[in-house]
Each structure stands twice: as C-alpha cells, then as structure tokens.
Design an enzyme around this catalytic site. Structure first.
Site, PDB file in Angstrom:
ATOM      1  N   TYR A 173      47.042  -7.062 -31.866  1.00 12.14           N
ATOM      2  CA  TYR A 173      47.123  -6.464 -32.899  1.00 12.14           C
ATOM      3  C   TYR A 173      47.486  -7.540 -34.066  1.00 12.14           C
ATOM      4  O   TYR A 173      48.286  -8.308 -33.684  1.00 12.14           O
ATOM      5  CB  TYR A 173      48.001  -5.322 -32.957  1.00 12.14           C
ATOM      6  CG  TYR A 173      47.851  -4.055 -32.343  1.00 12.14           C
ATOM      7  CD1 TYR A 173      46.377  -3.614 -32.407  1.00 12.14           C
ATOM      8  CD2 TYR A 173      48.711  -3.291 -31.628  1.00 12.14           C
ATOM      9  CE1 TYR A 173      46.182  -2.683 -31.775  1.00 12.14           C
ATOM     10  CE2 TYR A 173      48.247  -2.091 -31.073  1.00 12.14           C
ATOM     11  CZ  TYR A 173      46.913  -1.637 -31.018  1.00 12.14           C
ATOM     12  OH  TYR A 173      46.654  -0.320 -30.346  1.00 12.14           O
TER      13      TYR A 173
ATOM     14  N   ASN B 291      38.780  -2.549 -36.283  1.00 12.54           N
ATOM     15  CA  ASN B 291      39.683  -2.009 -35.319  1.00 12.54           C
ATOM     16  C   ASN B 291      38.662  -1.596 -34.167  1.00 12.54           C
ATOM     17  O   ASN B 291      37.335  -1.350 -34.499  1.00 12.54           O
ATOM     18  CB  ASN B 291      40.345  -0.812 -35.694  1.00 12.54           C
ATOM     19  CG  ASN B 291      41.450  -0.297 -34.466  1.00 12.54           C
ATOM     20  OD1 ASN B 291      41.962  -1.137 -33.960  1.00 12.54           O
ATOM     21  ND2 ASN B 291      41.487   0.963 -34.440  1.00 12.54           N
TER      22      ASN B 291
ATOM     23  N   ARG C  62      38.886  -4.386 -42.875  1.00  6.58           N
ATOM     24  CA  ARG C  62      39.473  -5.069 -41.171  1.00  6.58           C
ATOM     25  C   ARG C  62      38.581  -4.269 -40.478  1.00  6.58           C
ATOM     26  O   ARG C  62      38.029  -3.324 -40.590  1.00  6.58           O
ATOM     27  CB  ARG C  62      40.904  -4.608 -41.094  1.00  6.58           C
ATOM     28  CG  ARG C  62      41.396  -3.185 -40.954  1.00  6.58           C
ATOM     29  CD  ARG C  62      42.956  -3.160 -40.752  1.00  6.58           C
ATOM     30  NE  ARG C  62      43.151  -3.630 -39.317  1.00  6.58           N
ATOM     31  CZ  ARG C  62      43.474  -2.714 -38.429  1.00  6.58           C
ATOM     32  NH1 ARG C  62      43.379  -1.414 -38.558  1.00  6.58           N
ATOM     33  NH2 ARG C  62      43.913  -3.301 -37.435  1.00  6.58           N
TER      34      ARG C  62
ATOM     35  N   HIS D 283      51.335   6.205 -37.937  1.00  4.31           N
ATOM     36  CA  HIS D 283      51.270   5.110 -37.109  1.00  4.31           C
ATOM     37  C   HIS D 283      52.320   5.152 -36.024  1.00  4.31           C
ATOM     38  O   HIS D 283      52.092   4.354 -35.297  1.00  4.31           O
ATOM     39  CB  HIS D 283      51.377   3.582 -37.938  1.00  4.31           C
ATOM     40  CG  HIS D 283      49.856   3.397 -38.536  1.00  4.31           C
ATOM     41  ND1 HIS D 283      49.836   3.096 -39.691  1.00  4.31           N
ATOM     42  CD2 HIS D 283      48.771   3.193 -38.143  1.00  4.31           C
ATOM     43  CE1 HIS D 283      48.637   2.795 -40.117  1.00  4.31           C
ATOM     44  NE2 HIS D 283      47.890   2.888 -39.048  1.00  4.31           N
TER      45      HIS D 283
ATOM     46  N   TYR E 192      47.009   2.894 -24.410  1.00  5.95           N
ATOM     47  CA  TYR E 192      46.706   3.457 -25.710  1.00  5.95           C
ATOM     48  C   TYR E 192      45.409   3.952 -25.918  1.00  5.95           C
ATOM     49  O   TYR E 192      44.906   4.972 -26.653  1.00  5.95           O
ATOM     50  CB  TYR E 192      47.412   2.729 -26.776  1.00  5.95           C
ATOM     51  CG  TYR E 192      47.273   3.135 -28.284  1.00  5.95           C
ATOM     52  CD1 TYR E 192      47.857   4.386 -28.621  1.00  5.95           C
ATOM     53  CD2 TYR E 192      46.383   2.842 -29.201  1.00  5.95           C
ATOM     54  CE1 TYR E 192      47.911   5.043 -29.877  1.00  5.95           C
ATOM     55  CE2 TYR E 192      46.002   3.379 -30.360  1.00  5.95           C
ATOM     56  CZ  TYR E 192      46.901   4.447 -30.790  1.00  5.95           C
ATOM     57  OH  TYR E 192      46.887   4.895 -32.041  1.00  5.95           O
ATOM     58  N   LYS E 193      44.309   2.924 -25.793  1.00  2.53           N
ATOM     59  CA  LYS E 193      43.058   3.082 -26.107  1.00  2.53           C
ATOM     60  C   LYS E 193      42.377   3.902 -25.147  1.00  2.53           C
ATOM     61  O   LYS E 193      41.058   4.366 -25.170  1.00  2.53           O
ATOM     62  CB  LYS E 193      42.388   1.785 -26.225  1.00  2.53           C
ATOM     63  CG  LYS E 193      42.933   1.145 -27.499  1.00  2.53           C
ATOM     64  CD  LYS E 193      42.310  -0.422 -27.500  1.00  2.53           C
ATOM     65  CE  LYS E 193      42.699  -1.150 -28.864  1.00  2.53           C
ATOM     66  NZ  LYS E 193      42.346  -0.960 -29.979  1.00  2.53           N
TER      67      LYS E 193
HETATM   68  C1  HEM Z   1      45.990   3.626 -45.280  1.00  2.00           C
HETATM   69  C2  HEM Z   1      45.296   3.018 -44.573  1.00  2.00           C
HETATM   70  C3  HEM Z   1      45.290   3.395 -43.102  1.00  2.00           C
HETATM   71  C4  HEM Z   1      45.216   4.696 -42.227  1.00  2.00           C
HETATM   72  C5  HEM Z   1      45.155   6.056 -43.067  1.00  2.00           C
HETATM   73  C6  HEM Z   1      45.315   4.340 -40.941  1.00  2.00           C
HETATM   74  C7  HEM Z   1      45.415   5.522 -39.962  1.00  2.00           C
HETATM   75  C8  HEM Z   1      45.648   5.213 -38.703  1.00  2.00           C
HETATM   76  C9  HEM Z   1      45.400   6.490 -37.655  1.00  2.00           C
HETATM   77  C10 HEM Z   1      45.543   7.730 -38.067  1.00  2.00           C
HETATM   78  C11 HEM Z   1      45.677   5.863 -36.446  1.00  2.00           C
HETATM   79  C12 HEM Z   1      45.823   6.485 -35.039  1.00  2.00           C
HETATM   80  C13 HEM Z   1      47.487   6.751 -35.002  1.00  2.00           C
HETATM   81  C14 HEM Z   1      47.405   7.598 -33.602  1.00  2.00           C
HETATM   82  O1  HEM Z   1      47.191   7.099 -32.485  1.00  2.00           O
HETATM   83  O2  HEM Z   1      47.418   9.011 -33.661  1.00  2.00           O
HETATM   84  C15 HEM Z   1      45.839   4.319 -36.513  1.00  2.00           C
HETATM   85  C16 HEM Z   1      45.912   3.446 -35.664  1.00  2.00           C
HETATM   86  C17 HEM Z   1      46.137   1.972 -35.829  1.00  2.00           C
HETATM   87  N1  HEM Z   1      46.528   1.334 -37.213  1.00  2.00           N
HETATM   88 FE1  HEM Z   1      46.182   2.344 -39.329  1.00  2.00          FE
HETATM   89  N2  HEM Z   1      45.852   3.178 -40.770  1.00  2.00           N
HETATM   90  C18 HEM Z   1      45.390   2.492 -42.225  1.00  2.00           C
HETATM   91  C19 HEM Z   1      45.684   1.161 -42.224  1.00  2.00           C
HETATM   92  C20 HEM Z   1      46.052   0.125 -41.039  1.00  2.00           C
HETATM   93  C21 HEM Z   1      46.018  -1.058 -41.429  1.00  2.00           C
HETATM   94  C22 HEM Z   1      46.214  -1.871 -42.961  1.00  2.00           C
HETATM   95  C23 HEM Z   1      46.551  -1.619 -40.454  1.00  2.00           C
HETATM   96  C24 HEM Z   1      46.733  -3.214 -40.198  1.00  2.00           C
HETATM   97  C25 HEM Z   1      47.258  -3.669 -39.432  1.00  2.00           C
HETATM   98  C26 HEM Z   1      46.499  -0.728 -39.471  1.00  2.00           C
HETATM   99  C27 HEM Z   1      46.932  -0.920 -37.974  1.00  2.00           C
HETATM  100  C28 HEM Z   1      46.506   0.205 -36.883  1.00  2.00           C
HETATM  101  C29 HEM Z   1      46.550  -0.326 -35.648  1.00  2.00           C
HETATM  102  C30 HEM Z   1      46.671  -1.553 -34.961  1.00  2.00           C
HETATM  103  C31 HEM Z   1      46.223   0.963 -34.894  1.00  2.00           C
HETATM  104  C32 HEM Z   1      46.144   1.199 -33.213  1.00  2.00           C
HETATM  105  C33 HEM Z   1      44.607   1.367 -33.323  1.00  2.00           C
HETATM  106  C34 HEM Z   1      44.039   0.844 -31.681  1.00  2.00           C
HETATM  107  O3  HEM Z   1      44.461   0.153 -30.851  1.00  2.00           O
HETATM  108  O4  HEM Z   1      42.943   1.739 -31.703  1.00  2.00           O
HETATM  109  N3  HEM Z   1      46.136   0.446 -39.985  1.00  2.00           N
HETATM  110  N4  HEM Z   1      45.619   4.243 -38.119  1.00  2.00           N
END
Ligand code: HEM
Ligand code: FES
Lengths: 359, 320
Positions: free
Chosen positions: A37, A225, A223, A193, A316-317
């Site tokens: 990350y 993911n 970005r 988050h 987690y994934k």
């Molecule tokens: C406002 C915008 C964003 C929204 C609405 C959002 C929403 C989410 C949601 C709903 C999750 C899933 C969490 C869960 O497990 O319930 C997630 C995961 C995550 N988010 Fe965001 N996010 C946003 C921006 C960002 C940004 C800018 C980053 C930058 C680093 C970020 C990094 C992550 C990471 C690393 C995960 C884990 C994903 C994975 O490993 O699959 N997010 N986000």
C-alpha cells in the site's frame, strides 16, 4: 476506434469475456515486481491513446452488459443506491460532469444539448433520449445521481466535505470488492477505511485524506487498487457473500486459468463545483489469469507479486486459501527474466517466455 | 506547477463602492464560460507589479451559477504590502489578468436547517455568493453584518432592499453591536454559524459558541491573512540547495518562488495547509501566523507555513 458492445453476463453462465484489445488495455496495477500500500495518486489528465486513462470516464466493450447487471442488482436491493437529503446538489454536479465529459469524449455515442436549463441527453448505446430541466428532479425518472450512474460503468461514492474530513453521504455501489454502502453510509474517511490492514500504521490514510481535501475543480486525480475474484462477478458484496463466497472453493488446477480473475479498480477523484463535494468513481476491470498470461511481462510480474505479498494483504483481499494454487499456476509463466518498470505490457520490447522447467 | 488551474480573464468593470472598497468584474479572455463554483469560494488573483508577482486570494461574490463573469471586492489596505493598493491604482477596464480556478475553504454545510451568517466589513463578500446559492435552493438563512459606518457599508443597500427580513445591519460609529448571547441562544436545532471578518470578530464568535456548547463542526469561519511585512531574513533551501533573502515587503513563499523553486500553495492566506514545509534547522524564532498548524506544532518549530509566516534569527533551513 468503434466499440463493439458485448452481450454477456456477470452471473449464471458467466459469458463475460475480454477481446484482445481489452486485454491489451487492461489496467495492470503493478509497476514493479512487488506490491505494498502507498499513497499512489497522480493527476487524471488523459494518458496513452486507447488506454483506460485516456478519457475522463472510460467506456468499453462491456458497457451495455454492465449497465444491465447494475439494473438487476438495484432491482433486487434498492439500498445499493442511497443519497442523503443534503447530497442532491452534488448529484446534479455529478450528472453534469458525466454528461459533459462523455458527450465531449465520445461524441459518436453520447450527445448533450443545452438550452438554458432545458437539457436533452442522448445515450445511443443504451437507447436513451431524454429531455429534462436541469436542477428539477421531477423531470427525471430517478434522482440525478441514480439517473446518471445507471448509465455509467463503475461504482460511485459521493463524499461531502466538511470538518476537514470526507463523509460517505451518497453513492451507487453494485460492483464492489466486499464492502457495503448501506453499512458505510454517513461514515467518514477513517471510519470506512477501518478494516484495511497495515495502511493506518503507515500513515497512508492521514496523507491520502490531506491530498483529497485539496483536490481542486478542474484538476482530478486517480489511483489503481486491486483484488482477486473467482468467476467474472461484478457484484462481490457482503450482502451477497453467501452466493459468491463459496465459489472460491470451486477453483481447481484445471480451471484456475479461466475462472480466476485479477480485479482492478481505476479510482478517480473529481471536485464537484456547486456542492464542493468530491466524487470517487471506482471503475472495475476484470481479466482472467489465462488472458493476463498472454502478456509475458505481466505473467512474470504477477507471479512475483502474489508470491511475496504480505499475509495480511492476501487475507484481507480474501485469497489466502487459494494462494498456493495460484502460485502453482503462475510459476509456469515466470522464467526469472527481469521485467521493465511501469504497468504497460511492453509487448514489443519484453522477451517472450522461455520454457520453464517444472519444479 | 503549484496552485489551482489558471484562467486568463479581462477586467470588464471597476466600480468604486466607497472610500475603501472597489469591485472588479472578470470575464474570460477566451469568450467562453467560467467554471461554476460554490458559495464561499475564492480565487487567487495574480498581479504583475514590476518584477514582483503578487498572488492574493479574494472571495468570489457573484452568483455561483452565473458563468459569464466573476466579481470580487477589494478593500484597500494602506498598511499592507501593496496587493490591494495595486488593484486599486493599477488595474483598469480592459486589462488582462490571470486568476485561479475557484477554491472553496468556506463552503456551506448543506445539512444545516438554518445558516446564520455573521460578517464584519469586507468579510461580507463570500456571503453574497452564498446567499445567491441558498436563495436558489430556498435555503433558510439570516445575516448579521457589522460595518464601521454607513459610508463604509458595502452592499448594505442591496442587501436590505432585496432581503429586508433576513438582513440585520450594525454600525460601529452608532455604537450598534451584535448581541451574540441572545442571537446564539435563540437558534433552532441544526443551525450552522458562519463568520467572516476581522480576526477579533472570528475569535469572539468562536469563543462564545464554544462557551455555550455549540458543536465545533457547526461553526465555520474564514479569515484570509494577508502576509505581513517584517524584518528581512535569510533562508537556506536544502533540497534545491539555494540560499535566498526574504525582503521586508515579500512573504517567504514569494521569495521561494522568486528563486525559481516550485512550492505548493492554494490559499496563500494560512488557511488551507497546502504550503506546509518541514523545518530542517532553526536557530532563532519562527513567527507563526497561520491558522493551520496546531499550537503544539507551532511550539515545536518543526514546520512552517511560508505563505504567511516569517523568521527572526540566525539560521533557518527548510526542506524545500
Ligand atoms: C474518498 C475516496 C475513497 C473512498 C470512498 C474509499 C473507500 C474505500 C472502501 C469502501 C474500502 C473498503 C474497506 C473495507 O474493507 O470495508 C477501501 C479500501 C482501501 N482504500 Fe480507500 N477510499 C477512498 C480513497 C482512498 C485513497 C485516496 C487511498 C490511498 C492510499 C485509499 C486506500 C485504500 C486501501 C489501501 C484500501 C484497501 C484495499 C485493498 O487492499 O483491496 N483509499 N476504500
Ligand atoms: S498556501 Fe494555504 S496555508 Fe499556505
């Protein structure tokens, strides 16, 4: 280039498939042979021709079928689309942003004719030709956010910005990687988050939020993911986990190449002008392992990334149990040769796969 | 490049309102439309004053939905470093200027059941745009506006004629003052307070609201600090390996830019946090003037906001 829209399904017999062109433009998310990350954000101002970065809202061969799948999910569960009362203005902002962008970026597919507040919207792929009054909800069949997101690929979170934070106060979420809008609605950036491992400790969310709060009108960001999905399923929601969770156990060494998909999200961020809200489109792209392996660089790299990924992330994934089987498959496509930096396929310059001795 | 996107505009109106305040109207040079914005947004205006480029933020006061032009009102500050004076004396109709895309650090909380606006002097400008936005959405608002005198009451006539029931005016020279206790006491649940004006007024409203237990997130304020002149000082920029002199009349940020180093910013008024810079070494006193850093951070001297803060002492090294 004209787009041939597929007639395909993301459920049942899973007739979803990628054309050769779709494989070549697949947003492979790894720019090097390892993954962790990071605050991996850059400006969203176009990109190489025909790449998924080129247009503000990418439209591809899966458009029509994805919209049919969204309609099915919404019919089943209306709570996948919610907008708190103060977010209607942001909904109009989003409708305008998408209609203007799509009609400018794909004039052969979409048209927007504006005469003051009287707007006519033509969506040729979906056969829509509607005239309505901008900012008057009674003239549309749905609220503005729902109306336009039923016609746009990807999930949409619309975030209210206040008190130095972002709040998930509206969204249309039907193609999500195991999280729920109904659960997250009203939460702030740190709250939704909370389940993510390791990133909080690394200070990633504090820095990411600071960046997002400062995103300006006319200067969007993006970005990538990623995660893993068995079968080309768009709707991997917690609400339906009982339906798709078990499919992860159907993987065998024989079917893994066609069933296992790398799921990539192209996430973009736009400031909305009238409401000062932020919209976060999450566009999902799926590609089977077999199709990915047609790009030698991606084969080598995916093996190394999955092999070395920290246990916390693989858990987690949701693919920790299947990781050994994935590695058995992927190792056949890793001949140990070095890979070029960056996410692009580099088909002309990267060497073909040497025969890999089976271990 | 730092800052928000730029727009080339032409000045199409310069309208003096009173002894101190002049209104400027900008239309796009391209002839097209300007971006829509939200009430409370500001634009950063670039002023080419000889070899000096000044960038000052001004609240947009026109109708946010009117994309044909933006208007701002500038109060002349004779003590300041000359940005407002430049606007008053050097800018005339027909001039081309560069402004930034709108940036909003003072937006309405659209959940509010009522918007209670408190303005002091030139602090009225963001409210003019917010009122237009709220009127269109049939929002519930009320304005309390304190001015020095009738002669200096910019837009008082306009406001009292168009909204006689929602606007309350107070003239300092007639010893009229906002009765804050009574005002805050009588508000319906879900009211949000917005205050824009001199620092004293903002502090007064925030302190009173906190005292009577008003939720912090329901109190919004905006105060652009104009960078203040000060003693000249020297700074070493560690990353770009440059030693620069900050003059009496320029800000540290302006001096960094003058040296050809691209530094981030948005508001240039100590409010947005974008220019935050790490201090590598400081032998002397950093004069923190921003609203961004926490008091503990200011005491630590590990960070500085170069848009408004200065330094007095022997050595200052920045991570820039
Ligand atoms: C406002 C915008 C964003 C929204 C609405 C959002 C929403 C989410 C949601 C709903 C999750 C899933 C969490 C869960 O497990 O319930 C997630 C995961 C995550 N988010 Fe965001 N996010 C946003 C921006 C960002 C940004 C800018 C980053 C930058 C680093 C970020 C990094 C992550 C990471 C690393 C995960 C884990 C994903 C994975 O490993 O699959 N997010 N986000
Ligand atoms: S530029 Fe906004 S705080 Fe310095």
């Amino acid at each position: 280039m004209t787009i041939q829209f597929h007639k395909e399904t993301f459920r049942g017999e899973y007739s979803f498939h990628n054309s050769e062109r779709a494989i070549k433009r697949f947003p492979f998310p790894f720019d090097k042979d390892s993954y962790m990350y990071a605050v991996n954000m850059e400006q969203h101002r176009g990109g190489p021709a025909d790449s998924v970065y080129e247009k503000r809202f990418d439209v591809d061969e899966h458009y029509v079928s994805e919209m049919e799948d969204r309609a099915l999910v919404l019919a089943d569960d209306p709570l996948r689309c919610q907008s708190l009362p103060h977010m209607t203005l942001a909904g109009w902002d989003l409708l305008e942003l998408i209609m203007v962008s799509k009609s400018e970026d794909y004039p052969e597919l979409f048209e927007l004719h504006r005469d003051g507040d009287q707007w006519r919207w033509v969506n040729k792929p979906l056969g829509i030709d509607d005239t309505f009054t901008f900012m008057d909800e009674t003239t549309l069949p749905y609220g503005p956010m729902e109306y336009i997101t039923r016609q746009t690929q990807g999930d949409f979170c619309v975030l209210d910005q206040r008190d130095d934070n972002l709040w998930m106060d509206a969204g249309t979420v039907t193609t999500q990687a195991d999280w729920s809008l109904d659960f997250d609605i009203g939460m702030n950036f740190f709250e939704w988050h909370a389940p993510v491992p390791l990133a909080h400790e690394k200070g990633i969310f504090v820095r990411a939020l600071k960046f997002l709060l400062n995103i300006q009108q006319g200067a969007p960001a993006r970005r990538l993911n990623w995660t893993m999905t068995v079968n080309p399923l768009l709707d991997t929601s917690p609400e339906n986990y009982h339906k798709w969770g078990i499919q992860k156990t159907t993987l065998t060494p024989e079917n893994i190449g066609s069933k296992q998909h790398l799921r990539v999200e192209l996430q973009t961020f736009f400031r909305l002008p009238r409401s000062n809200a932020l919209v976060f489109p999450i566009r999902c792209y799926l590609c089977s392992f077999d199709d990915l392996m047609t790009v030698p660089k991606w084969g080598r790299r995916l093996h190394r990334v999955i092999r070395d990924l920290p246990v916390e992330l693989a858990t987690y994934k949701g693919f920790i149990d299947n990781r050994p089987m994935m590695l058995d498959y992927l190792s056949k496509f890793d001949d140990g040769q070095p890979t070029s930096l960056g996410i692009w396929p580099d088909l002309e310059t990267e060497p073909p796969l040497k025969v890999v001795r089976s271990s | 490049m730092s800052g928000a996107e730029k727009i080339a505009v032409r000045v199409t109106e310069v309208a003096p309102l009173n002894e101190l305040v002049t209104r400027f109207r900008f239309e796009p040079v391209s002839g097209g439309l300007l971006p829509t914005f939200s009430g409370g947004a500001h634009t950063v205006v670039e002023m080419r004053d000889g070899d000096i480029t000044r960038l000052n933020p001004y609240s947009l006061m026109s109708d946010p939905f009117d994309r044909s032009a933006y208007t701002i009102s500038v109060r002349r500050d004779d003590e300041g470093r000359g940005g407002s004076k430049f606007m008053h004396t050097n800018v005339s109709v027909g001039d081309e200027m560069v402004i930034s895309n709108p940036v909003n650090l003072f937006s309405l909380d659209l959940r509010a059941t009522k918007h209670l606006m408190i303005a002091g002097g030139i602090g009225i400008t963001p409210f003019l745009a917010q009122i237009k936005q709220l009127d269109r959405a049939h929002g519930n608002w009320e304005l309390h506006y304190a001015c020095r005198s009738e002669a200096l009451g910019s837009y008082v006539d306009y406001l009292t004629t168009t909204h006689p029931n929602d606007v309350n005016i107070y003239y300092d020279d007639q010893s009229q003052a906002i009765d804050l206790d009574t005002l805050l006491d009588g508000q319906p649940l879900g009211t949000h307070i917005y205050v824009c004006g001199p620092k004293g007024m903002i502090d007064w409203v925030r302190a009173k609201a906190a005292e009577i237990g008003w939720p912090r997130e329901a109190v919004h304020y905006e105060e652009f600090l104009a960078p203040q002149p000060g003693k000249p000082f020297e700074v070493k920029l560690a990353v770009s390996n440059k030693v620069i002199q900050v003059g009496e009349q320029e800000s540290l940020l302006e001096a960094i830019e003058r040296a050809g180093v691209d530094a981030p910013y948005l508001c240039r008024g100590g409010a947005c946090g974008q220019c935050e810079t790490d201090v590598v070494q400081a032998e002397g006193e950093i004069i923190h003037r921003d609203h961004w850093l926490e008091d503990s951070e200011k005491a630590g001297d590990a960070k500085i906001m170069p848009c408004v803060s200065r330094f007095e002492g022997k050595v200052l090294v920045l991570d820039r």
